[in-house]
Design a protein around this motif. Structure first.
Motif, mmCIF file in Angstrom:
data_model
loop_
_atom_site.group_PDB
_atom_site.id
_atom_site.type_symbol
_atom_site.label_atom_id
_atom_site.label_comp_id
_atom_site.label_asym_id
_atom_site.label_seq_id
_atom_site.Cartn_x
_atom_site.Cartn_y
_atom_site.Cartn_z
ATOM 1 N N ALA A 130 0.828 -1.202 0.000
ATOM 2 C CA ALA A 130 0.000 0.000 0.000
ATOM 3 C C ALA A 130 0.864 1.253 0.000
ATOM 4 O O ALA A 130 0.546 2.243 -0.675
ATOM 5 C CB ALA A 130 -0.940 -0.002 1.208
ATOM 6 N N ARG A 131 1.964 1.234 0.734
ATOM 7 C CA ARG A 131 2.849 2.399 0.789
ATOM 8 C C ARG A 131 3.473 2.682 -0.578
ATOM 9 O O ARG A 131 3.646 3.832 -0.963
ATOM 10 C CB ARG A 131 3.934 2.206 1.851
ATOM 11 N N VAL A 132 3.787 1.612 -1.315
ATOM 12 C CA VAL A 132 4.293 1.792 -2.684
ATOM 13 C C VAL A 132 3.166 2.324 -3.567
ATOM 14 O O VAL A 132 3.346 3.278 -4.318
ATOM 15 C CB VAL A 132 4.866 0.473 -3.255
ATOM 16 N N GLY A 133 2.001 1.697 -3.468
ATOM 17 C CA GLY A 133 0.865 2.101 -4.287
ATOM 18 C C GLY A 133 0.409 3.528 -4.046
ATOM 19 O O GLY A 133 -0.080 4.192 -4.961
ATOM 20 N N LEU A 134 0.584 4.000 -2.841
ATOM 21 C CA LEU A 134 0.200 5.380 -2.524
ATOM 22 C C LEU A 134 1.251 6.384 -2.966
ATOM 23 O O LEU A 134 1.052 7.588 -2.876
ATOM 24 C CB LEU A 134 -0.071 5.513 -1.019
ATOM 25 N N GLY A 135 2.383 5.862 -3.459
ATOM 26 C CA GLY A 135 3.408 6.722 -4.044
ATOM 27 C C GLY A 135 4.390 7.340 -3.076
ATOM 28 O O GLY A 135 5.051 8.323 -3.408
ATOM 29 N N VAL A 136 4.528 6.769 -1.875
ATOM 30 C CA VAL A 136 5.455 7.355 -0.908
ATOM 31 C C VAL A 136 6.698 6.500 -0.653
ATOM 32 O O VAL A 136 7.577 6.910 0.107
ATOM 33 C CB VAL A 136 4.749 7.683 0.430
ATOM 34 N N HIS A 137 6.753 5.293 -1.274
ATOM 35 C CA HIS A 137 7.918 4.427 -1.107
ATOM 36 C C HIS A 137 8.244 3.681 -2.385
ATOM 37 O O HIS A 137 7.370 3.434 -3.211
ATOM 38 C CB HIS A 137 7.683 3.386 -0.002
ATOM 39 N N PHE A 138 9.509 3.313 -2.500
ATOM 40 C CA PHE A 138 9.975 2.402 -3.540
ATOM 41 C C PHE A 138 9.855 0.977 -2.998
ATOM 42 O O PHE A 138 9.895 0.780 -1.777
ATOM 43 C CB PHE A 138 11.450 2.678 -3.891
ATOM 44 N N PRO A 139 9.768 -0.032 -3.866
ATOM 45 C CA PRO A 139 9.739 -1.417 -3.382
ATOM 46 C C PRO A 139 10.940 -1.772 -2.499
ATOM 47 O O PRO A 139 10.798 -2.512 -1.526
ATOM 48 C CB PRO A 139 9.720 -2.246 -4.673
ATOM 49 N N SER A 140 12.112 -1.241 -2.807
ATOM 50 C CA SER A 140 13.293 -1.547 -1.986
ATOM 51 C C SER A 140 13.172 -0.960 -0.577
ATOM 52 O O SER A 140 13.725 -1.513 0.379
ATOM 53 C CB SER A 140 14.575 -1.057 -2.663
ATOM 54 N N ASP A 141 12.421 0.128 -0.399
ATOM 55 C CA ASP A 141 12.159 0.683 0.932
ATOM 56 C C ASP A 141 11.344 -0.309 1.757
ATOM 57 O O ASP A 141 11.561 -0.465 2.966
ATOM 58 C CB ASP A 141 11.360 1.993 0.850
ATOM 59 N N ILE A 142 10.401 -0.967 1.081
ATOM 60 C CA ILE A 142 9.534 -1.947 1.736
ATOM 61 C C ILE A 142 10.356 -3.159 2.151
ATOM 62 O O ILE A 142 10.243 -3.659 3.273
ATOM 63 C CB ILE A 142 8.383 -2.371 0.789
ATOM 64 N N PHE A 143 11.193 -3.615 1.245
ATOM 65 C CA PHE A 143 12.062 -4.758 1.534
ATOM 66 C C PHE A 143 12.965 -4.446 2.722
ATOM 67 O O PHE A 143 13.091 -5.254 3.646
ATOM 68 C CB PHE A 143 12.890 -5.114 0.289
ATOM 69 N N ALA A 144 13.566 -3.260 2.720
ATOM 70 C CA ALA A 144 14.447 -2.865 3.830
ATOM 71 C C ALA A 144 13.674 -2.786 5.144
ATOM 72 O O ALA A 144 14.166 -3.213 6.195
ATOM 73 C CB ALA A 144 15.117 -1.525 3.515
ATOM 74 N N GLY A 145 12.470 -2.255 5.102
ATOM 75 C CA GLY A 145 11.640 -2.178 6.312
ATOM 76 C C GLY A 145 11.284 -3.555 6.838
ATOM 77 O O GLY A 145 11.313 -3.800 8.045
ATOM 78 N N ALA A 146 10.939 -4.475 5.921
ATOM 79 C CA ALA A 146 10.596 -5.842 6.329
ATOM 80 C C ALA A 146 11.790 -6.528 6.976
ATOM 81 O O ALA A 146 11.650 -7.205 8.005
ATOM 82 C CB ALA A 146 10.097 -6.646 5.127
ATOM 83 N N ILE A 147 12.952 -6.355 6.401
ATOM 84 C CA ILE A 147 14.178 -6.959 6.955
ATOM 85 C C ILE A 147 14.487 -6.358 8.321
ATOM 86 O O ILE A 147 14.776 -7.082 9.283
ATOM 87 C CB ILE A 147 15.375 -6.750 5.995
ATOM 88 N N LEU A 148 14.418 -5.039 8.427
ATOM 89 C CA LEU A 148 14.713 -4.374 9.698
ATOM 90 C C LEU A 148 13.768 -4.848 10.804
ATOM 91 O O LEU A 148 14.219 -5.271 11.877
ATOM 92 C CB LEU A 148 14.613 -2.851 9.540
#
Length: 161
Positions: A130-148
């Motif tokens: 949803a954060r990518v779809g709403l235009g505020v993140h790149f997919p790699s931001d999501i991946f980094a957040g999930a890992i963190l």
């Protein structure tokens, strides 16, 4: 077409927009607080609550440090002509704090309470998408957040076992 632009175009549709907004807002933290506090009260799991709060403090510290060290621009600033569906709460995008917190919660509950909580990874992944779809993140931001979030949950669980 990039994945970010594709998902943002989909979010412009009214039905998709409602889903993306709901998923994103569910990752604001209120849902995890309600669920965690309800679980703690129902099961008298005070130690679980204390460790979860400690894990959140560690995750938020790391998240904020990484975000303000990398200083990665958000998609609207990096992609010409990109218009986000919502306005982000802060300036930088890496890592996604919503995704990190969602994965922290679900990973922690899965490993400390029951594997059935693993079904929550569907929700946590949806928060990131949803954060990518709403235009505020790149997919790699999501991946980094999930890992963190996942790594902090596993590390805190191992420390307090």
């Amino acid at each position: 077409m990039s994945l970010v632009l594709y998902l943002t175009e989909r979010a412009a549709r009214p039905t998709s927009r409602k889903r993306y907004l709901w998923l994103s807002k569910s990752g604001d933290g209120w849902l995890t607080v309600v669920v965690l506090v309800s679980y703690v009260i129902a099961n008298a799991a005070i130690q679980l609550f204390i460790v979860a709060c400690s894990a959140l403090a560690v995750e938020r510290s790391l998240y904020w440090t990484i975000k303000n060290t990398t200083r990665r621009r958000r998609p609207p600033q990096a992609i010409p002509g990109m218009r986000p569906i919502i306005i982000a709460h802060d300036r930088f995008s890496l890592p996604s704090g919503h995704t990190s917190a969602a994965f922290l919660f679900i990973t922690y509950m899965t490993h400390q309470v029951s594997p059935i909580w693993g079904l929550g990874f569907i929700w946590a992944t949806g928060v990131g998408a949803a954060r990518v779809g709403l235009g505020v993140h790149f997919p790699s931001d999501i991946f980094a957040g999930a890992i963190l979030g996942s790594c902090v949950a596993l590390a805190m669980g191992a420390v307090f076992l």
